[in-house]
Design a protein around this motif. Structure first.
Motif, PDB file in Angstrom:
ATOM      1  N   ASN A   1      28.876  39.042  45.129  1.00 35.67           N
ATOM      2  CA  ASN A   1      28.952  37.793  44.368  1.00 35.67           C
ATOM      3  C   ASN A   1      30.394  37.362  44.084  1.00 35.67           C
ATOM      4  O   ASN A   1      30.706  36.822  43.020  1.00 35.67           O
ATOM      5  CB  ASN A   1      28.175  37.926  43.050  1.00 35.67           C
ATOM      6  CG  ASN A   1      26.705  38.160  43.286  1.00 35.67           C
ATOM      7  OD1 ASN A   1      26.100  37.527  44.135  1.00 35.67           O
ATOM      8  ND2 ASN A   1      26.126  39.097  42.538  1.00 35.67           N
ATOM      9  N   GLY A   2      31.260  37.628  45.046  1.00 34.73           N
ATOM     10  CA  GLY A   2      32.647  37.195  44.900  1.00 34.73           C
ATOM     11  C   GLY A   2      33.496  38.068  44.012  1.00 34.73           C
ATOM     12  O   GLY A   2      34.593  37.661  43.612  1.00 34.73           O
ATOM     13  N   ALA A   3      33.029  39.272  43.669  1.00 34.57           N
ATOM     14  CA  ALA A   3      33.786  40.159  42.782  1.00 34.57           C
ATOM     15  C   ALA A   3      35.075  40.644  43.412  1.00 34.57           C
ATOM     16  O   ALA A   3      36.011  41.021  42.708  1.00 34.57           O
ATOM     17  CB  ALA A   3      32.918  41.354  42.377  1.00 34.57           C
ATOM     18  N   PHE A   4      35.158  40.655  44.735  1.00 37.62           N
ATOM     19  CA  PHE A   4      36.376  41.046  45.428  1.00 37.62           C
ATOM     20  C   PHE A   4      36.352  40.464  46.831  1.00 37.62           C
ATOM     21  O   PHE A   4      35.350  39.916  47.279  1.00 37.62           O
ATOM     22  CB  PHE A   4      36.520  42.576  45.478  1.00 37.62           C
ATOM     23  CG  PHE A   4      35.402  43.286  46.207  1.00 37.62           C
ATOM     24  CD1 PHE A   4      35.498  43.583  47.554  1.00 37.62           C
ATOM     25  CD2 PHE A   4      34.245  43.679  45.530  1.00 37.62           C
ATOM     26  CE1 PHE A   4      34.473  44.233  48.231  1.00 37.62           C
ATOM     27  CE2 PHE A   4      33.217  44.334  46.193  1.00 37.62           C
ATOM     28  CZ  PHE A   4      33.331  44.612  47.543  1.00 37.62           C
ATOM     29  N   ARG A   5      37.457  40.579  47.532  1.00 38.05           N
ATOM     30  CA  ARG A   5      37.569  40.151  48.923  1.00 38.05           C
ATOM     31  C   ARG A   5      37.799  41.392  49.787  1.00 38.05           C
ATOM     32  O   ARG A   5      37.711  42.518  49.287  1.00 38.05           O
ATOM     33  CB  ARG A   5      38.695  39.136  49.079  1.00 38.05           C
ATOM     34  CG  ARG A   5      38.536  37.902  48.191  1.00 38.05           C
ATOM     35  CD  ARG A   5      37.297  37.107  48.510  1.00 38.05           C
ATOM     36  NE  ARG A   5      37.422  36.443  49.811  1.00 38.05           N
ATOM     37  CZ  ARG A   5      36.421  35.803  50.422  1.00 38.05           C
ATOM     38  NH1 ARG A   5      35.217  35.761  49.866  1.00 38.05           N
ATOM     39  NH2 ARG A   5      36.613  35.198  51.586  1.00 38.05           N
ATOM     40  N   PHE A   6      38.069  41.176  51.084  1.00 35.19           N
ATOM     41  CA  PHE A   6      38.158  42.353  51.943  1.00 35.19           C
ATOM     42  C   PHE A   6      39.217  42.168  53.022  1.00 35.19           C
ATOM     43  O   PHE A   6      39.372  41.080  53.591  1.00 35.19           O
ATOM     44  CB  PHE A   6      36.805  42.641  52.603  1.00 35.19           C
ATOM     45  CG  PHE A   6      36.496  44.112  52.663  1.00 35.19           C
ATOM     46  CD1 PHE A   6      35.951  44.759  51.583  1.00 35.19           C
ATOM     47  CD2 PHE A   6      36.790  44.859  53.800  1.00 35.19           C
ATOM     48  CE1 PHE A   6      35.685  46.125  51.614  1.00 35.19           C
ATOM     49  CE2 PHE A   6      36.530  46.203  53.858  1.00 35.19           C
ATOM     50  CZ  PHE A   6      35.971  46.843  52.755  1.00 35.19           C
ATOM     51  N   GLY A   7      39.956  43.253  53.291  1.00 40.54           N
ATOM     52  CA  GLY A   7      40.968  43.279  54.334  1.00 40.54           C
ATOM     53  C   GLY A   7      40.592  44.252  55.432  1.00 40.54           C
ATOM     54  O   GLY A   7      39.432  44.343  55.829  1.00 40.54           O
ATOM     55  N   PHE A   8      41.560  45.023  55.929  1.00 35.66           N
ATOM     56  CA  PHE A   8      41.349  45.945  57.041  1.00 35.66           C
ATOM     57  C   PHE A   8      40.777  47.272  56.547  1.00 35.66           C
ATOM     58  O   PHE A   8      41.478  48.269  56.401  1.00 35.66           O
ATOM     59  CB  PHE A   8      42.666  46.175  57.781  1.00 35.66           C
ATOM     60  CG  PHE A   8      43.004  45.099  58.781  1.00 35.66           C
ATOM     61  CD1 PHE A   8      43.183  45.400  60.125  1.00 35.66           C
ATOM     62  CD2 PHE A   8      43.142  43.775  58.387  1.00 35.66           C
ATOM     63  CE1 PHE A   8      43.492  44.406  61.052  1.00 35.66           C
ATOM     64  CE2 PHE A   8      43.464  42.777  59.297  1.00 35.66           C
ATOM     65  CZ  PHE A   8      43.626  43.092  60.637  1.00 35.66           C
ATOM     66  N   GLY A   9      39.475  47.283  56.269  1.00 36.93           N
ATOM     67  CA  GLY A   9      38.807  48.504  55.839  1.00 36.93           C
ATOM     68  C   GLY A   9      38.919  48.795  54.364  1.00 36.93           C
ATOM     69  O   GLY A   9      38.467  49.853  53.910  1.00 36.93           O
ATOM     70  N   GLY A  10      39.511  47.892  53.590  1.00 32.81           N
ATOM     71  CA  GLY A  10      39.646  48.096  52.153  1.00 32.81           C
ATOM     72  C   GLY A  10      39.465  46.800  51.394  1.00 32.81           C
ATOM     73  O   GLY A  10      39.630  45.702  51.947  1.00 32.81           O
ATOM     74  N   GLY A  11      39.129  46.924  50.113  1.00 34.03           N
ATOM     75  CA  GLY A  11      38.903  45.759  49.284  1.00 34.03           C
ATOM     76  C   GLY A  11      40.199  45.174  48.756  1.00 34.03           C
ATOM     77  O   GLY A  11      41.214  45.858  48.634  1.00 34.03           O
ATOM     78  N   ILE A  12      40.172  43.898  48.420  1.00 37.21           N
ATOM     79  CA  ILE A  12      41.306  43.190  47.840  1.00 37.21           C
ATOM     80  C   ILE A  12      40.857  42.595  46.511  1.00 37.21           C
ATOM     81  O   ILE A  12      39.823  41.942  46.432  1.00 37.21           O
ATOM     82  CB  ILE A  12      41.807  42.073  48.772  1.00 37.21           C
ATOM     83  CG1 ILE A  12      42.289  42.670  50.098  1.00 37.21           C
ATOM     84  CG2 ILE A  12      42.921  41.269  48.117  1.00 37.21           C
ATOM     85  CD1 ILE A  12      42.597  41.636  51.155  1.00 37.21           C
ATOM     86  N   GLY A  13      41.638  42.855  45.458  1.00 35.61           N
ATOM     87  CA  GLY A  13      41.276  42.334  44.145  1.00 35.61           C
ATOM     88  C   GLY A  13      40.028  42.978  43.586  1.00 35.61           C
ATOM     89  O   GLY A  13      39.185  42.299  42.991  1.00 35.61           O
ATOM     90  N   LEU A  14      39.894  44.312  43.744  1.00 37.94           N
ATOM     91  CA  LEU A  14      38.733  45.021  43.206  1.00 37.94           C
ATOM     92  C   LEU A  14      38.709  44.927  41.682  1.00 37.94           C
ATOM     93  O   LEU A  14      39.761  44.819  41.044  1.00 37.94           O
ATOM     94  CB  LEU A  14      38.759  46.480  43.654  1.00 37.94           C
ATOM     95  CG  LEU A  14      38.602  46.696  45.167  1.00 37.94           C
ATOM     96  CD1 LEU A  14      38.932  48.133  45.539  1.00 37.94           C
ATOM     97  CD2 LEU A  14      37.196  46.332  45.614  1.00 37.94           C
ATOM     98  N   PRO A  15      37.523  44.978  41.069  1.00 36.86           N
ATOM     99  CA  PRO A  15      37.424  44.762  39.620  1.00 36.86           C
ATOM    100  C   PRO A  15      38.268  45.713  38.775  1.00 36.86           C
ATOM    101  O   PRO A  15      38.716  45.338  37.689  1.00 36.86           O
ATOM    102  CB  PRO A  15      35.927  44.969  39.353  1.00 36.86           C
ATOM    103  CG  PRO A  15      35.260  44.594  40.636  1.00 36.86           C
ATOM    104  CD  PRO A  15      36.207  45.063  41.714  1.00 36.86           C
ATOM    105  N   ASP A  16      38.501  46.952  39.248  1.00 39.55           N
ATOM    106  CA  ASP A  16      39.284  47.890  38.446  1.00 39.55           C
ATOM    107  C   ASP A  16      40.778  47.824  38.753  1.00 39.55           C
ATOM    108  O   ASP A  16      41.562  48.638  38.265  1.00 39.55           O
ATOM    109  CB  ASP A  16      38.791  49.326  38.634  1.00 39.55           C
ATOM    110  CG  ASP A  16      38.795  49.767  40.090  1.00 39.55           C
ATOM    111  OD1 ASP A  16      39.087  48.933  40.974  1.00 39.55           O
ATOM    112  OD2 ASP A  16      38.508  50.949  40.346  1.00 39.55           O
TER     113      ASP A  16
END
Length: 422
Positions: free
Chosen positions: A351-366
């Motif tokens: 639900n838009g909580a984060f975005r995604f790059g090369f195998g890892g999340g971007i802007g994760l909630p923590d």
């Protein structure tokens, strides 16, 4: 005076000076604890409460200093202290490493984000999509082309075998599509023998419908394991050889391995505990660990063992625009690309909580900033980098089912300490 070198630790004996256990940049454990006092206190508190036997933490400070903290032991018997060279099962923290390997092939001009996967895995040339994946395996031909971007971002249409009692995950189970080493990560076993290598995994997956059209949804999955086969075929060398030559060797990740190499590795291998239902059970015991067996399926999504020192070196290479010390591992553009949002247009994971790059999340909630890039592992490990604050960190511990928020507390303490130091 005699100089002894032992795994990057410098011991100077005969002159009254001992630097055993120091970080590579000369920061002693006591100095590290003074730099990150809240972090050390959080680690000590959870170890004292027996939430985990030991923790190792590595932090890149805003000024460019790498600092390592330790607390407790490798197991509850307290035989050996945890430190920056302790070996930990990092599970899904393998994924950003596989993502970085794919980025190097893009840098080489071998492929692009939008190259069809079937160009390297022709077994996927005629993939199908389940018409109602919750109800049956009835399928129709896929109408969208699966690309490298989709594998990197979990938007290819794959799943995991333990994601619910549904037809597609059940088909994975029957086919033995289980790209993990050792202890099963869920109570549910696979039905048939495990696929033995990446080629066999691709053949099995080719006969199983996708959960959805590629590029239309986010679903956490085995897609980074599939990407390992792409890297293998695109590079002309085995997947583990490519990762070793292009990442581990130039960065100096001497202790990031697919399987334990002998007695010394066993002595440094942390115990893994399952705390489910209020108990404490050893799983994948070190004396008989599956990680000491020969590896045939090199799982780009969950297969590696690493140390706090090594994983921080990986993260800081990307943070430092592709340099590991004086060694150029990748171009600045490639390093920045790895930590860039590459999700297909219109896809919003969780639900838009984060975005995604090369195998890892971007802007994760923590995380601390929207541009922070990183991922965690099933046994509680975490790794991240923050290009805004010019920091990075990794937390190493080993637990399943622990109700105490060990990694979360340590992560919050790191952020608080960095805020004070900035």
């Amino acid at each position: 005076m005699t100089i002894h070198l032992n795994r990057r630790h410098l011991l100077l004996s005969g002159a009254g000076l001992t630097l055993a256990g120091c970080a590579a940049n000369g920061v002693t454990p006591a100095e590290a604890a003074r730099l990150l006092p809240s972090t050390q206190a959080a680690m000590d508190r959870h170890v004292a409460a027996d939430h985990v036997p030991g923790i190792s933490v590595g932090v890149r400070m805003p000024g460019g200093q790498d600092v390592f903290l330790e607390a407790g032991s490798l197991d509850f018997d307290g035989a050996a202290r945890a430190d920056e060279d302790t070996l930990w099962r990092i599970y899904s923290m393998t994924k950003p490493i596989t993502g970085a390997a794919a980025a190097l092939l893009i840098e080489d001009g071998v492929m692009t984000l939008d190259t069809p996967v079937a160009q390297f895995i022709p077994e996927f040339a005629n993939m199908t999509v389940a018409i109602d994946p919750v109800a049956s395996l009835e399928a129709r031909p896929a109408t969208r082309t699966m690309t490298i971007r989709h594998l990197l971002t979990h938007t290819a249409g794959f799943t995991y075998h333990f994601f619910g009692d549904q037809p597609v995950p059940n088909a994975y189970s029957r086919a033995g599509v289980f790209p993990f080493t050792g202890y099963n990560l869920s109570p549910r076993d696979i039905d048939g023998p495990k696929v033995r290598d990446l080629d066999a995994m691709a053949r099995a997956l080719a006969d199983i419908p996708l959960m959805f059209e590629p590029g239309t949804r986010y679903l956490y999955s085995i897609s980074l394991d599939v990407l390992g086969l792409v890297i293998q075929r695109a590079s002309g060398m085995s997947f583990p050889d490519f990762v070793q030559r292009r990442l581990f060797d130039p960065i100096g990740m001497d202790d990031t391995v697919w399987g334990l190499r002998g007695a010394d590795d066993r002595r440094r291998f942390a115990a893994l505990y399952n705390y489910a239902d209020g108990g404490r059970e050893v799983v994948d015991p070190v004396a008989e660990t599956a990680y000491a067996q020969p590896v045939t399926l090199f799982a780009g999504g969950a297969g590696l063992v690493s140390s706090a020192r090594d994983y921080l070196a990986f993260l800081t290479t990307i943070l430092d625009d592709g340099r590991a010390g004086r060694v150029r591992v990748m171009t600045p553009g490639t390093a920045r690309m790895i930590r860039t949002d590459i999700l297909p247009e219109g896809v919003n994971p969780e639900n838009g909580a984060f975005r995604f790059g090369f195998g890892g999340g971007i802007g994760l909630p923590d995380g601390d900033t929207p541009g922070e890039f990183g991922w965690g592992g099933a046994a509680g490990t975490q790794g991240w980098l923050d290009p805004v604050r010019r920091t990075a960190g990794t937390i190493m511990l080993q637990q399943f089912g622990q109700s105490a928020p060990v990694a979360g507390d340590v992560r919050a303490a790191i952020a608080a300490d960095i805020a004070v130091s900035s």
